[in-house]
Design a protein around this motif. Structure first.
Motif, PDB file in Angstrom:
ATOM      1  N   PHE A  53     -28.988 -27.353  48.060  1.00 19.44           N
ATOM      2  CA  PHE A  53     -30.148 -28.171  48.417  1.00 19.44           C
ATOM      3  C   PHE A  53     -31.027 -28.454  47.184  1.00 19.44           C
ATOM      4  N   LEU A  54     -31.290 -27.400  46.405  1.00 18.87           N
ATOM      5  CA  LEU A  54     -32.183 -27.603  45.257  1.00 18.87           C
ATOM      6  C   LEU A  54     -31.496 -28.412  44.155  1.00 18.87           C
ATOM      7  N   SER A  55     -30.173 -28.303  44.072  1.00 21.54           N
ATOM      8  CA  SER A  55     -29.453 -29.131  43.098  1.00 21.54           C
ATOM      9  C   SER A  55     -29.553 -30.601  43.483  1.00 21.54           C
ATOM     10  N   LEU A  56     -29.351 -30.899  44.765  1.00 15.16           N
ATOM     11  CA  LEU A  56     -29.420 -32.293  45.214  1.00 15.16           C
ATOM     12  C   LEU A  56     -30.863 -32.814  45.162  1.00 15.16           C
ATOM     13  N   ALA A  57     -31.807 -31.943  45.491  1.00 17.17           N
ATOM     14  CA  ALA A  57     -33.220 -32.343  45.402  1.00 17.17           C
ATOM     15  C   ALA A  57     -33.577 -32.653  43.942  1.00 17.17           C
ATOM     16  N   THR A  58     -32.990 -31.899  43.024  1.00 15.77           N
ATOM     17  CA  THR A  58     -33.213 -32.135  41.591  1.00 15.77           C
ATOM     18  C   THR A  58     -32.667 -33.505  41.186  1.00 15.77           C
ATOM     19  N   ALA A  59     -31.465 -33.803  41.662  1.00 16.38           N
ATOM     20  CA  ALA A  59     -30.866 -35.106  41.345  1.00 16.38           C
ATOM     21  C   ALA A  59     -31.760 -36.234  41.859  1.00 16.38           C
ATOM     22  N   TYR A  60     -32.229 -36.083  43.095  1.00 15.99           N
ATOM     23  CA  TYR A  60     -33.085 -37.110  43.702  1.00 15.99           C
ATOM     24  C   TYR A  60     -34.397 -37.228  42.918  1.00 15.99           C
ATOM     25  N   ALA A  61     -34.964 -36.072  42.566  1.00 13.10           N
ATOM     26  CA  ALA A  61     -36.224 -36.073  41.812  1.00 13.10           C
ATOM     27  C   ALA A  61     -36.053 -36.820  40.491  1.00 13.10           C
ATOM     28  N   GLU A  62     -34.946 -36.586  39.861  1.00 15.71           N
ATOM     29  CA  GLU A  62     -34.716 -37.227  38.569  1.00 15.71           C
ATOM     30  C   GLU A  62     -34.584 -38.743  38.728  1.00 15.71           C
ATOM     31  N   VAL A  63     -33.892 -39.154  39.782  1.00 15.26           N
ATOM     32  CA  VAL A  63     -33.674 -40.588  40.015  1.00 15.26           C
ATOM     33  C   VAL A  63     -34.991 -41.310  40.287  1.00 15.26           C
ATOM     34  N   ILE A  64     -35.873 -40.689  41.079  1.00 19.77           N
ATOM     35  CA  ILE A  64     -37.123 -41.393  41.437  1.00 19.77           C
ATOM     36  C   ILE A  64     -38.276 -41.058  40.480  1.00 19.77           C
ATOM     37  N   GLY A  65     -38.013 -40.186  39.510  1.00 22.88           N
ATOM     38  CA  GLY A  65     -39.058 -39.841  38.546  1.00 22.88           C
ATOM     39  C   GLY A  65     -40.109 -38.887  39.100  1.00 22.88           C
ATOM     40  N   ALA A  66     -39.681 -37.987  40.000  1.00 29.16           N
ATOM     41  CA  ALA A  66     -40.628 -37.006  40.544  1.00 29.16           C
ATOM     42  C   ALA A  66     -40.832 -35.868  39.549  1.00 29.16           C
ATOM     43  N   GLU A  67     -42.011 -35.269  39.631  1.00 32.53           N
ATOM     44  CA  GLU A  67     -42.320 -34.162  38.714  1.00 32.53           C
ATOM     45  C   GLU A  67     -42.246 -32.809  39.392  1.00 32.53           C
ATOM     46  N   ALA A  68     -42.128 -32.831  40.716  1.00 31.99           N
ATOM     47  CA  ALA A  68     -42.086 -31.554  41.433  1.00 31.99           C
ATOM     48  C   ALA A  68     -41.114 -31.629  42.602  1.00 31.99           C
ATOM     49  N   ILE A  69     -40.563 -30.465  42.920  1.00 29.44           N
ATOM     50  CA  ILE A  69     -39.749 -30.316  44.127  1.00 29.44           C
ATOM     51  C   ILE A  69     -40.400 -29.192  44.927  1.00 29.44           C
ATOM     52  N   PHE A  70     -40.902 -29.535  46.107  1.00 26.87           N
ATOM     53  CA  PHE A  70     -41.495 -28.503  46.969  1.00 26.87           C
ATOM     54  C   PHE A  70     -40.429 -27.950  47.903  1.00 26.87           C
ATOM     55  N   THR A  71     -40.391 -26.634  48.014  1.00 26.75           N
ATOM     56  CA  THR A  71     -39.501 -26.018  48.990  1.00 26.75           C
ATOM     57  C   THR A  71     -40.253 -24.901  49.711  1.00 26.75           C
ATOM     58  N   GLY A  72     -39.996 -24.788  50.998  1.00 21.60           N
ATOM     59  CA  GLY A  72     -40.720 -23.817  51.828  1.00 21.60           C
ATOM     60  C   GLY A  72     -40.070 -22.456  51.878  1.00 21.60           C
ATOM     61  N   VAL A  73     -39.404 -22.051  50.807  1.00 29.53           N
ATOM     62  CA  VAL A  73     -38.814 -20.709  50.831  1.00 29.53           C
ATOM     63  C   VAL A  73     -39.924 -19.672  50.927  1.00 29.53           C
ATOM     64  N   ASN A  74     -39.579 -18.580  51.568  1.00 28.75           N
ATOM     65  CA  ASN A  74     -40.557 -17.521  51.797  1.00 28.75           C
ATOM     66  C   ASN A  74     -39.857 -16.181  51.641  1.00 28.75           C
ATOM     67  N   ALA A  75     -40.482 -15.291  50.889  1.00 26.87           N
ATOM     68  CA  ALA A  75     -39.839 -14.006  50.599  1.00 26.87           C
ATOM     69  C   ALA A  75     -40.609 -12.840  51.200  1.00 26.87           C
ATOM     70  N   LEU A  76     -41.431 -13.130  52.224  1.00 27.94           N
ATOM     71  CA  LEU A  76     -42.213 -12.050  52.834  1.00 27.94           C
ATOM     72  C   LEU A  76     -41.803 -11.879  54.294  1.00 27.94           C
ATOM     73  N   ASP A  77     -42.185 -12.840  55.138  1.00 23.71           N
ATOM     74  CA  ASP A  77     -41.732 -12.802  56.534  1.00 23.71           C
ATOM     75  C   ASP A  77     -40.453 -13.622  56.623  1.00 23.71           C
ATOM     76  N   TYR A  78     -39.348 -13.022  56.230  1.00 24.73           N
ATOM     77  CA  TYR A  78     -38.105 -13.790  56.155  1.00 24.73           C
ATOM     78  C   TYR A  78     -36.933 -12.879  56.495  1.00 24.73           C
ATOM     79  N   SER A  79     -35.751 -13.451  56.472  1.00 29.36           N
ATOM     80  CA  SER A  79     -34.564 -12.721  56.912  1.00 29.36           C
ATOM     81  C   SER A  79     -33.799 -12.065  55.763  1.00 29.36           C
ATOM     82  N   GLY A  80     -34.399 -12.021  54.580  1.00 26.06           N
ATOM     83  CA  GLY A  80     -33.738 -11.350  53.456  1.00 26.06           C
ATOM     84  C   GLY A  80     -32.705 -12.198  52.746  1.00 26.06           C
ATOM     85  N   TYR A  81     -32.774 -13.515  52.914  1.00 23.20           N
ATOM     86  CA  TYR A  81     -31.796 -14.379  52.242  1.00 23.20           C
ATOM     87  C   TYR A  81     -32.019 -14.323  50.721  1.00 23.20           C
TER      88      TYR A  81
END
Ligand SMILES: [Zn+2]
Length: 231
Positions: A102-130
């Motif tokens: 997902f982050l690789s493809l989001a990076t590709a998309y960001a580069e194509v449209i000239g975005a400076e950030a990729i937001f992702t809702g990952v969470n390392a506190l209340d999560y399933s240990g992924y």
């Protein structure tokens, strides 16, 4: 306005990220992945969330090959989703390679449209240990995307933003409610049914997040939830 790609699953966490990015003044370009998930209706929810924010440019990318690779109860329907609560083990809802892809493809998309950030809702506190939700992974990925892209070589301006990585689910819900995030349009249940099961890890975390805010979740559950009851 600076552009940001937001990885939008249709769930509570990623919807909150849209609210945060909006508040910070980013021009938002959501990207949503179809990966053979049993809760594929979340893609429709992602569409509704994007619409809610008046976003017309919503990228939906087909990566069903992740489902063909399998190895997860979310993509292999013959494996049951656990409903016995969180344990110390990484549950079978972990999808091998998901955030790498997902982050690789989001990076590709960001580069194509000239975005400076990729937001992702990952969470390392209340999560399933992924493993691919941990800060170590995001830090490593941030280094990798700068090494891998033209943007990284020329202006070093692309970075992954994880505004809720260290927040509890209750803190995320609290922040989202203040920002007016349309939680009624989100879905978190792993089971993929119209109404949330109220029993899978994702439902349990979500329910607890609302309860700790003395709030009730606006979505429907298959079982009665006592929103004022003990946690
Ligand atoms: Zn559920």
């Amino acid at each position: 306005m600076k552009k940001a790609v937001v990885v939008l699953s249709g769930g509570l966490d990623s919807a909150t990220c849209v609210g945060i990015a909006k508040k910070e003044g980013w021009d938002i370009y959501p990207i949503t992945f179809l990966y053979g998930q049993r809760h594929q209706h979340e893609v429709e929810k992602a569409r509704l969330i994007a619409q809610h924010y008046g976003i017309s440019d919503h990228k939906i990318v087909d990566v069903q090959f992740l489902g063909d690779i399998g190895g997860s109860s979310l993509t292999n329907h013959s494996i049951d989703v656990p409903t016995s609560g969180l344990t110390d083990d990484i549950p079978n809802t972990y999808v091998p390679g998901r955030n790498l892809i997902f982050l690789s493809l989001a990076t590709a998309y960001a580069e194509v449209i000239g975005a400076e950030a990729i937001f992702t809702g990952v969470n390392a506190l209340d999560y399933s240990g992924y493993p691919d939700c941990r800060p170590e992974f995001i830090q490593s990925m941030n280094e990798t995307i700068l090494l891998a892209t033209k943007t990284g070589v020329t202006d070093n301006k692309l970075s992954i933003q994880t505004p809720i990585i260290h927040k509890t689910k209750a803190e995320i819900v609290e922040m989202g409610m203040k920002l007016g995030v349309p939680y009624h349009l989100t879905t978190s249940c792993y089971q993929g049914m119209e109404k949330a099961c109220g029993e899978c890890d994702s439902c349990l975390l979500r329910i607890e997040g609302f309860k700790k805010n003395q709030a009730s979740d606006p979505i429907e559950y298959q079982i009665p939830i006592d929103w004022r009851g003990s946690l």
